[in-house]
Motif scaffolding. Sequence first.
Motif, mmCIF file in Angstrom:
data_model
loop_
_atom_site.group_PDB
_atom_site.id
_atom_site.type_symbol
_atom_site.label_atom_id
_atom_site.label_comp_id
_atom_site.label_asym_id
_atom_site.label_seq_id
_atom_site.Cartn_x
_atom_site.Cartn_y
_atom_site.Cartn_z
ATOM 1 N N MET A 299 -44.200 7.068 30.154
ATOM 2 C CA MET A 299 -44.319 5.619 30.282
ATOM 3 C C MET A 299 -43.887 5.206 31.681
ATOM 4 N N SER A 300 -44.803 4.575 32.414
ATOM 5 C CA SER A 300 -44.512 4.102 33.774
ATOM 6 C C SER A 300 -43.770 5.166 34.591
ATOM 7 N N PRO A 301 -44.327 6.378 34.672
ATOM 8 C CA PRO A 301 -43.603 7.475 35.331
ATOM 9 C C PRO A 301 -43.410 7.224 36.825
ATOM 10 N N LYS B 74 -51.167 17.554 24.240
ATOM 11 C CA LYS B 74 -51.616 16.167 24.261
ATOM 12 C C LYS B 74 -50.693 15.383 25.163
ATOM 13 N N LEU B 75 -51.281 14.638 26.101
ATOM 14 C CA LEU B 75 -50.518 13.857 27.067
ATOM 15 C C LEU B 75 -50.945 12.405 26.980
ATOM 16 N N PHE B 76 -49.956 11.513 27.016
ATOM 17 C CA PHE B 76 -50.259 10.085 27.071
ATOM 18 C C PHE B 76 -49.524 9.472 28.247
ATOM 19 N N PHE B 77 -50.259 8.670 29.034
ATOM 20 C CA PHE B 77 -49.689 7.974 30.183
ATOM 21 C C PHE B 77 -49.911 6.474 29.997
ATOM 22 N N GLY B 78 -48.820 5.704 29.981
ATOM 23 C CA GLY B 78 -48.934 4.258 29.836
ATOM 24 C C GLY B 78 -48.221 3.536 30.964
ATOM 25 N N PRO C 5 -42.997 -0.409 27.910
ATOM 26 C CA PRO C 5 -42.670 0.721 27.017
ATOM 27 C C PRO C 5 -42.914 0.459 25.536
ATOM 28 N N LEU C 6 -42.793 -0.789 25.097
ATOM 29 C CA LEU C 6 -43.042 -1.090 23.691
ATOM 30 C C LEU C 6 -44.469 -0.698 23.313
#
Length: 397
Positions: A184-186, A212-216, A263-264
């Motif tokens: 999240m917001s890396p 599995k990768l998730f980027f937000g 992040p929510l």
Amino acid sequence: MKKLSNIILLLITIVSCHSNLTTKTSNSNKKTTIDSLTIGYKYTFKSKLLNENRPIIISLPKKYSTSNANYPVLYLTDGMQNIWHTIGTIEVLTRTGNIPPLIVVGIESTNRKRDFTFTNSDNNPESGGGLTFLSFIESELIPHIETNYRVNSFRVLEGHSLGGLFTASVLMEKPNLFDAYIMMSPSFWWNKEEATEKAKLFFKANPDIEKKLFFGIGTYESGTKWGMRKELTNFIDAIKENQPKKLQFEHKEMEKEGHMSSPLLSTYYGLKYTFSDMLFTDEIYDNYTDEKFLKHENFIMTKYGKEAKQSAEEYLGLAFNLINKEKYSNAITILKRSVEAYDFDINIRMILASTYEKNNDIKKAIATYKKAVNLPLKYKLSREKEIRKHIIRLENN
């Protein structure tokens, strides 16, 4: 659960009481019972590797104490900051069948720049302790969790900001330690985007990696051509250049959200994406067979624990589609699984009994109605008379 001398138990509650309390109301002599609502337990973990007492928060699934299931584990950095919204999100997604019940391990931060960075920065003399922090998670924390709690083998790591940088770094340093990664917001700006440069080599050198990768990230965090959104895009481009065939990832921007509010939603969408293989496939909808349905259900329960299930709406939607086609036997297979997953739901039992009747299996229809009658009063929703009428009707025919 084993009791360890190096663990101090502290109860975190949503309200201030730690046990059931009884108090008088302001305008009557009636007493009201106030029950604490527990979201987790806070421990002080004595780490030899970190040479410090590290606060750890453990949140267990609602049915943990009454089941014998094993559960996937979400390891959450910045545990105290993120635990509240994460537990609420998990409750919604679990209840709606989007994810399985999870054990959550929140790791509190004591020095973020030290723990979340793998290299030193001239401007941050305490930075660069990420490898030690990773060793703590791998060698101390994970073995403790897997010794003292009922877990299955599926692990997820989640981090925000510098914690997101750490999560990506763990992927490239110890790719087999976790099965999925939510970033999240890396902070990929760290040391002139060195993580992105490392990613270019890592994904090329690991063509068989299956994760599995998730980027937000929020759209208010920067522009598209500069800052954190651009730096994240650069990392995504590094994946695309040499994307392993079995690597799956999603990159999602949260509209009108900033660095501390995104992040929510990132947690919500990240968990849905991580466990998206739980959902029914198009093949099951379009070319249904009992074999395909049961194979899928067995798959999700084997991978994510026997408490994994679809939402009641998904089961019923698929069943009604088959009932409308007069494929009652197939619908019964789905409804039986739905009753197993939601054994308290009177409505599903009533639909199953009705479908047995449509399929001319009167004995099983009667038996199912009788089981519905025997549900606890709080689950029968004042429908006992209705159910008994169905039983009498069928027994007298």
